[in-house]
Design a protein around this motif. Structure first.
Motif, PDB file in Angstrom:
ATOM      1  N   LEU A 134       6.300  -5.389 -14.645  1.00 15.16           N
ATOM      2  CA  LEU A 134       6.730  -4.774 -13.386  1.00 15.16           C
ATOM      3  C   LEU A 134       6.747  -3.252 -13.476  1.00 15.16           C
ATOM      4  CD1 LEU A 134       9.623  -7.268 -12.617  1.00 15.16           C
ATOM      5  CD2 LEU A 134       7.504  -7.022 -11.334  1.00 15.16           C
ATOM      6  N   GLY A 135       7.047  -2.748 -14.670  1.00 12.01           N
ATOM      7  CA  GLY A 135       7.122  -1.299 -14.850  1.00 12.01           C
ATOM      8  C   GLY A 135       5.790  -0.605 -14.670  1.00 12.01           C
ATOM      9  N   THR A 136       4.697  -1.355 -14.749  1.00  6.75           N
ATOM     10  CA  THR A 136       3.374  -0.735 -14.615  1.00  6.75           C
ATOM     11  C   THR A 136       2.848  -0.857 -13.184  1.00  6.75           C
ATOM     12  OG1 THR A 136       2.171  -2.763 -15.127  1.00  6.75           O
ATOM     13  CG2 THR A 136       2.835  -1.396 -16.999  1.00  6.75           C
ATOM     14  N   MET A 137       3.645  -1.441 -12.296  1.00  8.42           N
ATOM     15  CA  MET A 137       3.166  -1.671 -10.929  1.00  8.42           C
ATOM     16  C   MET A 137       3.525  -0.509 -10.004  1.00  8.42           C
ATOM     17  SD  MET A 137       3.811  -5.701 -10.248  1.00  8.42           S
ATOM     18  CE  MET A 137       2.570  -6.873 -10.778  1.00  8.42           C
ATOM     19  N   SER A 138       2.719  -0.371  -8.945  1.00 16.17           N
ATOM     20  CA  SER A 138       2.975   0.679  -7.952  1.00 16.17           C
ATOM     21  C   SER A 138       4.147   0.259  -7.051  1.00 16.17           C
ATOM     22  CB  SER A 138       1.736   0.883  -7.096  1.00 16.17           C
ATOM     23  OG  SER A 138       1.520  -0.268  -6.296  1.00 16.17           O
ATOM     24  N   THR A 139       4.624   1.206  -6.259  1.00 17.15           N
ATOM     25  CA  THR A 139       5.727   0.900  -5.338  1.00 17.15           C
ATOM     26  C   THR A 139       5.344  -0.240  -4.396  1.00 17.15           C
ATOM     27  OG1 THR A 139       6.372   3.203  -5.409  1.00 17.15           O
ATOM     28  CG2 THR A 139       7.295   1.900  -3.631  1.00 17.15           C
ATOM     29  N   GLY A 140       4.111  -0.201  -3.888  1.00 20.67           N
ATOM     30  CA  GLY A 140       3.670  -1.243  -2.970  1.00 20.67           C
ATOM     31  C   GLY A 140       3.649  -2.604  -3.632  1.00 20.67           C
ATOM     32  N   GLN A 141       3.185  -2.635  -4.878  1.00 23.18           N
ATOM     33  CA  GLN A 141       3.137  -3.917  -5.598  1.00 23.18           C
ATOM     34  C   GLN A 141       4.543  -4.437  -5.881  1.00 23.18           C
ATOM     35  OE1 GLN A 141       0.597  -2.429  -8.751  1.00 23.18           O
ATOM     36  NE2 GLN A 141      -1.089  -3.749  -8.075  1.00 23.18           N
ATOM     37  N   ASP A 168       3.056   3.569   1.867  1.00 17.90           N
ATOM     38  CA  ASP A 168       2.218   4.399   2.726  1.00 17.90           C
ATOM     39  C   ASP A 168       1.810   3.564   3.950  1.00 17.90           C
ATOM     40  OD1 ASP A 168      -0.090   2.845   2.203  1.00 17.90           O
ATOM     41  OD2 ASP A 168      -0.499   3.972   0.366  1.00 17.90           O
ATOM     42  N   PRO A 169       1.199   4.185   4.963  1.00 12.69           N
ATOM     43  CA  PRO A 169       0.925   3.446   6.204  1.00 12.69           C
ATOM     44  C   PRO A 169       0.095   2.182   6.008  1.00 12.69           C
ATOM     45  CG  PRO A 169       0.669   5.784   6.569  1.00 12.69           C
ATOM     46  CD  PRO A 169       0.906   5.623   5.105  1.00 12.69           C
ATOM     47  N   VAL A 170      -0.883   2.225   5.122  1.00 11.52           N
ATOM     48  CA  VAL A 170      -1.719   1.036   4.911  1.00 11.52           C
ATOM     49  C   VAL A 170      -0.902  -0.072   4.257  1.00 11.52           C
ATOM     50  CG1 VAL A 170      -3.741   0.131   3.704  1.00 11.52           C
ATOM     51  CG2 VAL A 170      -3.812   2.413   4.733  1.00 11.52           C
ATOM     52  N   ARG A 172       2.241  -0.401   4.377  1.00 10.89           N
ATOM     53  CA  ARG A 172       3.252  -0.845   5.339  1.00 10.89           C
ATOM     54  C   ARG A 172       2.649  -1.887   6.287  1.00 10.89           C
ATOM     55  NH1 ARG A 172       5.856   3.911   8.356  1.00 10.89           N
ATOM     56  NH2 ARG A 172       6.675   4.249   6.276  1.00 10.89           N
ATOM     57  N   ASP A 173       1.444  -1.626   6.763  1.00 10.63           N
ATOM     58  CA  ASP A 173       0.775  -2.586   7.648  1.00 10.63           C
ATOM     59  C   ASP A 173       0.611  -3.928   6.953  1.00 10.63           C
ATOM     60  OD1 ASP A 173       0.634  -0.732   9.575  1.00 10.63           O
ATOM     61  OD2 ASP A 173      -1.508  -0.280   9.333  1.00 10.63           O
ATOM     62  N   GLU A 174       0.196  -3.868   5.680  1.00  9.32           N
ATOM     63  CA  GLU A 174      -0.038  -5.108   4.936  1.00  9.32           C
ATOM     64  C   GLU A 174       1.271  -5.867   4.720  1.00  9.32           C
ATOM     65  OE1 GLU A 174      -3.899  -3.446   2.430  1.00  9.32           O
ATOM     66  OE2 GLU A 174      -1.933  -3.577   1.466  1.00  9.32           O
ATOM     67  N   MET A 175       2.322  -5.132   4.401  1.00  9.77           N
ATOM     68  CA  MET A 175       3.620  -5.776   4.175  1.00  9.77           C
ATOM     69  C   MET A 175       4.125  -6.426   5.462  1.00  9.77           C
ATOM     70  SD  MET A 175       6.181  -6.629   2.322  1.00  9.77           S
ATOM     71  CE  MET A 175       6.108  -5.797   0.754  1.00  9.77           C
ATOM     72  N   LEU A 176       3.989  -5.723   6.574  1.00  8.27           N
ATOM     73  CA  LEU A 176       4.442  -6.273   7.854  1.00  8.27           C
ATOM     74  C   LEU A 176       3.646  -7.531   8.220  1.00  8.27           C
ATOM     75  CD1 LEU A 176       4.970  -2.976   9.887  1.00  8.27           C
ATOM     76  CD2 LEU A 176       6.722  -4.460   8.918  1.00  8.27           C
ATOM     77  N   ALA A 177       2.353  -7.491   7.941  1.00 13.25           N
ATOM     78  CA  ALA A 177       1.513  -8.663   8.218  1.00 13.25           C
ATOM     79  C   ALA A 177       1.962  -9.850   7.368  1.00 13.25           C
ATOM     80  CB  ALA A 177       0.055  -8.333   7.948  1.00 13.25           C
ATOM     81  N   LEU A 178       2.314  -9.573   6.117  1.00 11.92           N
ATOM     82  CA  LEU A 178       2.781 -10.640   5.227  1.00 11.92           C
ATOM     83  C   LEU A 178       4.070 -11.262   5.742  1.00 11.92           C
ATOM     84  CD1 LEU A 178       2.333  -9.329   1.578  1.00 11.92           C
ATOM     85  CD2 LEU A 178       1.580 -11.526   2.486  1.00 11.92           C
ATOM     86  N   ILE A 179       4.966 -10.409   6.178  1.00 10.08           N
ATOM     87  CA  ILE A 179       6.265 -10.902   6.669  1.00 10.08           C
ATOM     88  C   ILE A 179       6.043 -11.771   7.907  1.00 10.08           C
ATOM     89  CG2 ILE A 179       8.468 -10.182   7.695  1.00 10.08           C
ATOM     90  CD1 ILE A 179       8.255  -7.668   5.835  1.00 10.08           C
TER      91      ILE A 179
END
Lengths: 310, 293
Positions: A134-141, A168-170, A172-179
């Motif tokens: 987990l420590g090697t992952m980005s904020t989005g991941q 970031d905006p992209v 965020r879009d992906e996360m919202l779509a997942l939810i």
């Protein structure tokens, strides 16, 4: 008996010393995706903590999935997933171990937990990355991992605290779509807290809006926002007609329109756009006022929230 | 050649029965034991548990080697009392309590796991129970392990207790002593470590609780002339003394050589109980204050 209200609260109050974090909330959160909106400090995280049974309310009652969080906390929390706001996770643990471990703690048999952890990580788009620490992952991941752990144990309800924070905006879009997807495809109800009204408006069926611990609006998004539009008419003060803006405002009010004034701007909230535009035209013509411009906007959640909290 | 095909099982609902809080406690305890012992973690996390195990098992293995080499000569003065076998394991468990045990709770607070755990069927008490079980189990390996190994090896060589009843009594006393020593150090280390969420500070807090208090007590007794009874508050000596009393013996430190008086056994047990209660008390109070985090 199947419940139709996911969260129900009456007179819910939370007092921290002299500060009232929640003030006599009466809530009905239906099934689907519900946005819990409000500025930082509005009481969103406190409400989630009470709903999870992490802290008792000072007064009032709350039921979640028909259960009392203070009396049935263990039973409730085995069917509720939670994604905390804090973006800190165990650095040296692989994502798959992390999600599997929490699925086990939430009651999944060991063999089932492993498979479900993998499935949840694939669902959030981290299938290929699931063995990474987990420590090697980005904020989005990491935000996706938090979502995966929240859904891995097949919850009926997921509480997500600021799930797009730091994205970031992209992303965020992906996360919202997942939810949206986990609710639409798998029937998991979601209570999503955010201080970004625009993102709530994009994916939520219902909203609960808080301001300084008070409920300022709740209900289906469509009925709150509806088809209303906001028409902004900007007038120019001229020497020949010194009180023209006042007079136009007066005429619009007499026509039964909801008018708010900001210097020389008149903002009209209207259900019937054409009638309102006609009324503005007639009032301007009658008062021989000078019109600089007219802007028509659909009423947003932000408009409602601003109006309700002022 | 067969064409490759990917089967997407996909996310699906769960129709089986969910396990309860007991399973959650076991899962967290096992996860913590693995973390403490460095299992499934990088090599550097395994170094210290190995050092602790070596220190703990050294005397038992040494005595066993001697008994193999010189056989019957080990009987009598050369053969240690069973409770004396806890001497070095207690040093090892002190190292463990200072440097490894704090990891069990401090890490969860630092990396956000505590809040996640509390969003599951676990509550603060059941979470702490899981952590306590994990720390106790890890410590038990280095406390009970060497003593039981020595008993078993002695028995095989014919140097163990006479008769089955005696053997059972010694084994029971070893297990009871190990249990008390393990509960003692687990309570003190978790209680002291709970005051902070930084691991280095947690180790300092455990050091202060163990060595700081011990130094003050021993200076009071040896230099200022306070009553030897005060030694029951010395966290470094009272666990071993408790083991000695369980075996019906006592160590030199708890005997006043001028008067021949021995610190009463009840007070020794009381001192041990007081430390355990203090550790639990601080731990419970700290997590009550933290609340829902």
């Amino acid at each position: 008996m199947p419940f139709v209200t996911v969260i129900s609260a009456a007179g819910l109050t939370m007092q921290f010393g002299s500060q009232r974090a929640l003030d006599s909330l009466d809530l009905e959160v239906p099934k689907g995706v519900t946005g819990l909106v409000g500025a930082n400090g509005a009481g969103k995280t406190t409400l989630m903590s009470i709903a999870l049974g992490l802290r008792p309310a000072t007064s009032g009652t709350i039921t979640v999935l028909g259960l009392d969080p203070t009396k049935d906390a263990a039973r409730l929390r085995s069917v509720v997933g939670y994604g905390p706001e804090r973006n800190v996770l165990p650095e040296d643990m692989p994502a798959s171990d992390f999600v599997k471990h929490l699925a086990e703690v939430r009651g999944m048999p060991k063999s089932e937990a492993r498979g479900r952890a993998s499935d949840a990580l694939w669902l959030v788009g981290l299938g290929e990355e699931r063995f990474r620490a987990l420590g090697t992952m980005s904020t989005g991941q990491r935000q996706r991992v938090k979502l995966a752990q929240a859904i891995a144990a097949d919850p009926s309800l997921v509480l997500l605290d600021e799930p797009t924070d730091g994205l970031d905006p992209v992303q965020r879009d992906e996360m919202l779509a997942l939810i949206r997807q986990i609710s639409a495809d798998y029937g998991i109800d979601v209570l999503l807290s955010s201080h970004l009204l625009e993102e709530v408006e994009r994916i939520c069926d219902n909203i609960v809006a808080l301001d300084a611990g008070r409920l300022v609006a709740q209900g289906p998004l469509a009925s709150l926002v509806g088809d209303t539009t906001t028409i902004t008419a900007e007038l120019v003060e001229i020497v020949e007609r010194p009180r023209a803006v006042d007079a136009v405002e007066e005429r619009l009010r007499e026509a039964g329109l909801d008018v708010r004034r900001d210097l020389n701007q008149l903002r009209v909230t209207a259900a019937d756009q054409q009638t309102s535009l006609d009324a503005i035209r007639d009032a301007v013509a009658a008062e021989q006022a000078r019109l600089r411009r007219v802007v028509v906007d659909r009423t947003t959640l932000e408009d409602l929230f601003t109006e309700a909290s002022t | 050649m067969t064409a490759a095909e990917i089967f997407d099982r996909g996310y699906r609902t769960f129709d089986g029965e969910r396990a309860g809080v007991g399973k959650a406690v076991r899962s967290v305890a096992w996860h913590t034991i693995r973390s403490i012992l460095g299992l499934g973690r990088k090599g550097r996390h395994k170094v210290f548990p190995i050092i602790v195990a070596v220190v703990a098992f050294l005397p038992s293995i040494g005595f066993l080697a001697l008994s193999v080499l010189i056989g019957d000569l080990m009987e009598g003065e050369l053969q240690p009392e069973y409770w004396e076998l806890f001497g070095l394991p207690i040093v090892a468990v002190m190292l463990f309590a200072t440097l490894v045990a704090p990891e069990a709770i401090v890490r969860d607070r630092r990396d956000g796991m505590l809040r996640l755990y509390l969003s599951t069927p676990l509550t603060a008490p059941t979470y702490l129970a899981a952590k306590f079980v994990a720390v106790m189990t890890s410590m038990a390996i280095v406390v009970a392990g060497p003593a039981l190994l020595y008993l078993a090896a002695n028995t095989i060589q014919g140097l163990g207790p006479d008769g089955f009843a005696n053997w059972l009594e010694v084994a029971a006393k070893l297990l009871l002593s190990s249990g008390i020593i393990v509960v003692f150090f687990a309570a003190v280390s978790l209680g002291a470590a709970s005051v902070t969420d930084r691991r280095a500070f947690a180790s300092v807090a455990v050091l202060a609780a163990l060595f700081g208090v011990s130094i003050v007590v021993n200076i009071s007794v040896e230099s200022i002339g306070a009553s030897r009874t005060l030694l029951v508050l010395d966290p470094l000596s009272v666990p071993l003394e408790t083991a000695a009393r369980i075996f019906g013996d006592n160590s030199d430190g708890y005997t006043d050589f001028d008067t021949g008086e021995v610190v009463p056994t009840g007070l020794v047990y009381g001192g041990t109980a007081l430390w355990i209660a203090a550790g639990f008390g601080v731990l419970a109070d700290r997590y009550r204050r933290i609340g829902a985090v």
